[in-house]
Design a protein around this motif. Structure first.
Motif, PDB file in Angstrom:
ATOM      1  N   ILE A 161      -7.350  -3.428  -1.949  1.00 31.97           N
ATOM      2  CA  ILE A 161      -6.692  -4.093  -0.828  1.00 31.97           C
ATOM      3  C   ILE A 161      -7.600  -4.070   0.395  1.00 31.97           C
ATOM      4  CG2 ILE A 161      -4.792  -3.903   0.832  1.00 31.97           C
ATOM      5  CD1 ILE A 161      -3.071  -2.873  -1.516  1.00 31.97           C
ATOM      6  N   TYR A 162      -8.194  -2.919   0.664  1.00 31.86           N
ATOM      7  CA  TYR A 162      -9.054  -2.780   1.838  1.00 31.86           C
ATOM      8  C   TYR A 162     -10.472  -3.268   1.558  1.00 31.86           C
ATOM      9  CZ  TYR A 162      -5.076   0.012   3.154  1.00 31.86           C
ATOM     10  OH  TYR A 162      -3.804   0.418   3.426  1.00 31.86           O
ATOM     11  N   ALA A 163     -10.946  -3.095   0.330  1.00 32.54           N
ATOM     12  CA  ALA A 163     -12.301  -3.526  -0.014  1.00 32.54           C
ATOM     13  C   ALA A 163     -12.420  -5.048  -0.006  1.00 32.54           C
ATOM     14  CB  ALA A 163     -12.706  -2.972  -1.376  1.00 32.54           C
ATOM     15  N   ASN A 164     -11.368  -5.764  -0.372  1.00 31.06           N
ATOM     16  CA  ASN A 164     -11.430  -7.231  -0.368  1.00 31.06           C
ATOM     17  C   ASN A 164     -11.552  -7.778   1.054  1.00 31.06           C
ATOM     18  OD1 ASN A 164     -11.361  -7.387  -3.125  1.00 31.06           O
ATOM     19  ND2 ASN A 164      -9.164  -7.720  -3.227  1.00 31.06           N
ATOM     20  N   ALA A 165     -10.930  -7.118   2.002  1.00 36.97           N
ATOM     21  CA  ALA A 165     -11.091  -7.533   3.399  1.00 36.97           C
ATOM     22  C   ALA A 165     -12.534  -7.308   3.846  1.00 36.97           C
ATOM     23  CB  ALA A 165     -10.137  -6.756   4.296  1.00 36.97           C
ATOM     24  N   LEU A 166     -13.123  -6.227   3.402  1.00 36.21           N
ATOM     25  CA  LEU A 166     -14.523  -5.948   3.718  1.00 36.21           C
ATOM     26  C   LEU A 166     -15.459  -6.941   3.035  1.00 36.21           C
ATOM     27  CD1 LEU A 166     -16.398  -3.966   5.186  1.00 36.21           C
ATOM     28  CD2 LEU A 166     -16.380  -2.552   3.125  1.00 36.21           C
TER      29      LEU A 166
ATOM     30  N   SER B  17       0.645   4.041  -2.927  1.00 38.41           N
ATOM     31  CA  SER B  17       0.330   5.436  -2.627  1.00 38.41           C
ATOM     32  C   SER B  17       1.394   6.372  -3.188  1.00 38.41           C
ATOM     33  CB  SER B  17       0.129   5.565  -1.133  1.00 38.41           C
ATOM     34  OG  SER B  17       0.809   6.559  -0.564  1.00 38.41           O
TER      35      SER B  17
ATOM     36  N   PRO C 198       0.808  -1.230   0.000  1.00 33.70           N
ATOM     37  CA  PRO C 198       0.000   0.000   0.000  1.00 33.70           C
ATOM     38  C   PRO C 198       0.840   1.279   0.000  1.00 33.70           C
ATOM     39  CG  PRO C 198      -0.943  -1.590   1.513  1.00 33.70           C
ATOM     40  CD  PRO C 198       0.350  -2.168   1.019  1.00 33.70           C
TER      41      PRO C 198
ATOM     42  N   TYR D 275      -5.120  -0.082  -5.066  1.00 30.92           N
ATOM     43  CA  TYR D 275      -4.936   0.421  -3.698  1.00 30.92           C
ATOM     44  C   TYR D 275      -6.216   0.251  -2.875  1.00 30.92           C
ATOM     45  CZ  TYR D 275      -3.975   3.714   0.093  1.00 30.92           C
ATOM     46  OH  TYR D 275      -3.801   4.282   1.330  1.00 30.92           O
ATOM     47  N   TYR D 276      -7.339   0.701  -3.406  1.00 28.40           N
ATOM     48  CA  TYR D 276      -8.603   0.592  -2.659  1.00 28.40           C
ATOM     49  C   TYR D 276      -9.098  -0.845  -2.581  1.00 28.40           C
ATOM     50  CZ  TYR D 276      -8.764   5.656  -2.754  1.00 28.40           C
ATOM     51  OH  TYR D 276      -8.460   6.984  -2.583  1.00 28.40           O
TER      52      TYR D 276
ATOM     53  N   ASN E 214     -14.911   0.378  -5.711  1.00 26.88           N
ATOM     54  CA  ASN E 214     -14.495  -0.652  -4.756  1.00 26.88           C
ATOM     55  C   ASN E 214     -15.445  -0.798  -3.575  1.00 26.88           C
ATOM     56  OD1 ASN E 214     -11.946  -2.091  -5.408  1.00 26.88           O
ATOM     57  ND2 ASN E 214     -11.257  -0.008  -5.769  1.00 26.88           N
ATOM     58  N   TYR E 215     -16.060   0.281  -3.134  1.00 27.91           N
ATOM     59  CA  TYR E 215     -16.854   0.205  -1.908  1.00 27.91           C
ATOM     60  C   TYR E 215     -18.364   0.200  -2.130  1.00 27.91           C
ATOM     61  CZ  TYR E 215     -12.535   0.752   0.619  1.00 27.91           C
ATOM     62  OH  TYR E 215     -11.279   0.561   1.105  1.00 27.91           O
TER      63      TYR E 215
END
Length: 167
Positions: A99-104, A76, A72, A96-97, A162-163
């Motif tokens: 990475i966090y969206a897949n955890a969600l 960035s 990340p 980049y986004y 992503n979200y």
């Protein structure tokens, strides 16, 4: 390298075969410059062009990994450099986004699929519950893939692409 006018028309294209740093400046070899505003388009070929390119300095200081392999912090930094030079960084922002969206996504799938697999009626069938859960999971991943496609093509902003499926 594409140069765009204020009307978003491609004004000129510059193709460079390869570049080499000579200690102070960049030497670009076999440079083909095409002026698209002239009819017919004018092509100028130069064997060697010496330039002082901050973009080349910044890009060569970065790691050579593929964008999905970057950390990340590296992503960035790459986004910052590309935006600083006016380049399109949508592909790097999507990764980049993601990475966090897949955890969600894991949390959303658990919240959606687990209740579908539980049935306390007398007609409980493990097969039907499994099929419902699998169909819902497949639909969710299909929506994620569609929104990712919208993000990579520029229809949606990377953060929305992503979200938004998680909402």
């Amino acid at each position: 390298e594409y140069n765009i006018t204020e009307d978003f028309q491609v004004e000129s294209i510059r193709l460079v075969d390869h570049a080499q740093f000579n200690g102070e400046k960049w030497l670009m070899y076999d440079v083909h410059s095409t002026d698209l505003l002239k009819l017919p388009p004018e092509v100028v070929v130069q064997e060697v062009v010496e330039t002082d390119s901050k973009l080349l300095d910044d890009l060569t200081s970065m790691t050579g990994k593929r964008r999905k392999e970057l950390l990340p912090s590296e992503l960035s930094r790459m986004i910052e450099v590309m935006k600083g030079h006016g380049l399109n960084a949508v592909n790097y922002e999507m990764v980049y986004y993601a990475i966090y969206a897949n955890a969600l996504s894991v949390i959303v799938l658990v919240i959606l699929v687990v209740p579908m697999g539980m049935d306390f009626s007398r007609r409980y069938s493990p097969l039907i519950s499994s099929v419902k859960s699998f169909a819902l999971s497949l639909a969710f991943w299909g929506v994620l893939a569609a929104f990712n496609s919208f993000g990579f093509s520029g229809i949606l902003s990377p953060i929305m692409a992503n979200y938004l499926p998680h909402v």
